[in-house]
Design a protein around this motif. Structure first.
Motif, mmCIF file in Angstrom:
data_model
loop_
_atom_site.group_PDB
_atom_site.id
_atom_site.type_symbol
_atom_site.label_atom_id
_atom_site.label_comp_id
_atom_site.label_asym_id
_atom_site.label_seq_id
_atom_site.Cartn_x
_atom_site.Cartn_y
_atom_site.Cartn_z
ATOM 1 N N VAL A 57 38.707 106.762 50.089
ATOM 2 C CA VAL A 57 38.403 105.427 50.367
ATOM 3 C C VAL A 57 37.097 105.133 51.106
ATOM 4 N N THR A 58 36.598 103.856 50.929
ATOM 5 C CA THR A 58 35.158 103.719 51.498
ATOM 6 C C THR A 58 35.178 102.379 52.280
ATOM 7 N N LEU A 59 34.258 102.386 53.260
ATOM 8 C CA LEU A 59 34.034 100.974 54.010
ATOM 9 C C LEU A 59 33.517 100.022 53.263
ATOM 10 N N ASP A 60 32.668 100.064 52.093
ATOM 11 C CA ASP A 60 32.344 99.163 51.213
ATOM 12 C C ASP A 60 33.614 98.191 50.696
ATOM 13 N N ARG A 61 33.089 96.759 50.705
ATOM 14 C CA ARG A 61 34.245 95.770 50.185
ATOM 15 C C ARG A 61 33.945 95.367 48.962
ATOM 16 N N ARG A 62 33.064 95.803 48.145
ATOM 17 C CA ARG A 62 32.828 95.339 46.701
ATOM 18 C C ARG A 62 34.029 95.481 45.853
ATOM 19 N N GLU A 63 34.258 94.511 44.870
ATOM 20 C CA GLU A 63 35.416 94.288 44.306
ATOM 21 C C GLU A 63 36.088 95.530 43.749
ATOM 22 N N ASP A 64 35.151 96.426 43.266
ATOM 23 C CA ASP A 64 35.368 97.642 42.508
ATOM 24 C C ASP A 64 35.829 98.976 43.507
ATOM 25 N N CYS A 65 35.431 98.664 44.686
ATOM 26 C CA CYS A 65 35.771 99.928 45.697
ATOM 27 C C CYS A 65 37.177 99.647 46.599
ATOM 28 N N ASN A 66 37.746 100.707 46.621
ATOM 29 C CA ASN A 66 39.156 100.621 47.081
ATOM 30 C C ASN A 66 39.973 99.856 46.305
ATOM 31 N N PHE A 67 39.612 99.950 44.970
ATOM 32 C CA PHE A 67 40.888 99.299 43.849
ATOM 33 C C PHE A 67 41.972 99.832 43.587
ATOM 34 N N PHE A 68 42.315 100.937 44.012
ATOM 35 C CA PHE A 68 43.535 101.602 43.868
ATOM 36 C C PHE A 68 44.493 100.858 44.535
ATOM 37 N N GLU A 69 44.194 100.704 45.925
ATOM 38 C CA GLU A 69 45.034 100.052 46.649
ATOM 39 C C GLU A 69 45.311 98.288 46.212
ATOM 40 N N LYS A 70 44.504 98.089 45.590
ATOM 41 C CA LYS A 70 44.529 96.369 45.234
ATOM 42 C C LYS A 70 45.538 96.663 43.824
ATOM 43 N N ALA A 71 45.353 97.588 43.124
ATOM 44 C CA ALA A 71 46.099 97.707 41.905
ATOM 45 C C ALA A 71 47.540 98.329 41.830
ATOM 46 N N TYR A 72 47.809 98.970 42.864
ATOM 47 C CA TYR A 72 48.727 99.890 43.121
ATOM 48 C C TYR A 72 50.001 98.949 43.471
ATOM 49 N N PRO A 73 51.207 99.077 42.754
ATOM 50 C CA PRO A 73 52.584 98.164 43.171
ATOM 51 C C PRO A 73 52.968 98.160 44.468
ATOM 52 N N TYR A 74 52.876 99.430 45.115
ATOM 53 C CA TYR A 74 53.442 99.603 46.334
ATOM 54 C C TYR A 74 52.464 100.403 47.488
ATOM 55 N N PRO A 75 51.498 99.394 47.675
ATOM 56 C CA PRO A 75 50.512 99.716 48.588
ATOM 57 C C PRO A 75 50.977 100.160 50.105
ATOM 58 N N ASP A 76 52.004 99.724 50.372
ATOM 59 C CA ASP A 76 52.625 99.994 51.749
ATOM 60 C C ASP A 76 53.130 101.572 52.004
ATOM 61 N N ARG A 77 53.170 102.114 50.793
ATOM 62 C CA ARG A 77 53.445 103.631 50.652
ATOM 63 C C ARG A 77 52.251 104.582 50.751
ATOM 64 N N ILE A 78 50.877 103.912 50.810
ATOM 65 C CA ILE A 78 49.761 104.766 50.583
ATOM 66 C C ILE A 78 49.292 105.139 52.210
ATOM 67 N N THR A 79 48.830 106.242 51.945
ATOM 68 C CA THR A 79 48.366 106.949 53.273
ATOM 69 C C THR A 79 46.696 107.096 52.692
ATOM 70 N N ALA A 80 45.643 106.525 53.015
ATOM 71 C CA ALA A 80 44.497 106.512 52.540
ATOM 72 C C ALA A 80 43.502 107.320 53.353
ATOM 73 N N VAL A 81 42.658 108.077 53.005
ATOM 74 C CA VAL A 81 41.973 109.049 53.434
ATOM 75 C C VAL A 81 40.386 108.854 53.155
ATOM 76 N N GLY A 82 39.330 108.737 54.284
ATOM 77 C CA GLY A 82 38.044 108.850 53.935
ATOM 78 C C GLY A 82 37.333 109.129 54.981
ATOM 79 N N LEU A 83 36.084 109.642 54.799
ATOM 80 C CA LEU A 83 34.992 109.962 55.588
ATOM 81 C C LEU A 83 34.734 108.726 56.338
ATOM 82 N N GLU A 84 34.185 107.791 55.745
ATOM 83 C CA GLU A 84 33.819 106.571 56.349
ATOM 84 C C GLU A 84 34.933 105.735 56.952
#
Length: 230
Positions: A57-84
């Motif tokens: 995942v990234t710190l960028d907030r453009r609409e196509d960034c971190n899109f998986f969190e927006k599209a995945y039906p169960y975001p509360d089950r996600i652990t997101a990892v990133g360098l940023e």
């Protein structure tokens, strides 16, 4: 409902996000990435109990960034990892957990996630040896792994928006990028594109691989491999 206010947070841009060209790149990228998520959901068939790790995942907030969190039906089950620092995702998606870490050394036990996903990250981790280490680390912590990356044989290179020169031998490609002022992308540490055969060779041999191409304007734009244990 979250009290998180976008206006209170300054806009930040990641070095790894390509130029947007009046929004066209963002729209094409989002179109392709939504198709990848649909492919992933069809392959993995997650449930509300499926634990998911999203690597890159990234710190960028453009609409196509971190899109998986927006599209995945169960975001509360996600652990997101990133360098940023993308800790703002915890406010945007209640229940999601953000961990700032290096994907080559993930702070998780073996097989601790039902599903591990990574979109457009592996081309940024460095040499082939580092890319192999990245894949093996994701396969270590996940029972199922889905990794997507741009196809080197697509006629436009997505990060520089330049046509065809990425088909040249790597040393020539990098030399031309430096001449054109793309010093960041000229470094192997920041951009190392893959063909399908090279991509497959990065996975441990004891996994079964399922290939799902994504097409954009008729050409295969992205390569996706879904790995499961035999």
């Amino acid at each position: 409902m979250s009290s998180f206010n976008h206006a209170s947070v300054p806009e930040q841009n990641s070095s790894y996000v390509q130029p947007n060209l009046l929004g066209l790149v963002s729209k094409l990228s989002l179109y392709a990435r939504k198709r990848m998520v649909r492919s992933l959901l069809d392959l993995a068939r997650p449930t509300p109990d499926t634990t998911v790790l999203d690597v890159g995942v990234t710190l960028d907030r453009r609409e196509d960034c971190n899109f998986f969190e927006k599209a995945y039906p169960y975001p509360d089950r996600i652990t997101a990892v990133g360098l940023e620092d993308a800790s703002f995702l915890e406010q945007e998606f209640p229940g999601l957990k953000f961990v700032q870490a290096n994907a080559l050394d993930l702070p998780f036990a073996d097989q601790s996630f039902d599903l591990v996903v990574s979109f457009a990250v592996i081309e940024h981790v460095g040499s082939r040896a580092q890319q192999r280490a990245f894949v093996q680390e994701l396969c270590r912590v996940g029972k199922q792994v889905y990794i997507a990356t741009p196809n080197r044989w697509y006629p436009v290179e997505f990060h520089t928006i330049l046509p065809l020169i990425h088909w040249l031998p790597a040393r020539w490609f990098r030399r031309i990028l430096r001449l054109l002022g793309h010093d960041f992308w000229a470094k192997e540490a920041n951009l190392n594109l893959l063909t399908l055969s090279e991509f497959k060779q990065l996975f441990p041999p004891d996994l079964t691989l399922y290939y799902r191409p994504t097409r954009l304007l008729g050409w295969v734009s992205n390569l996706s491999l879904f790995a499961v244990r035999r």
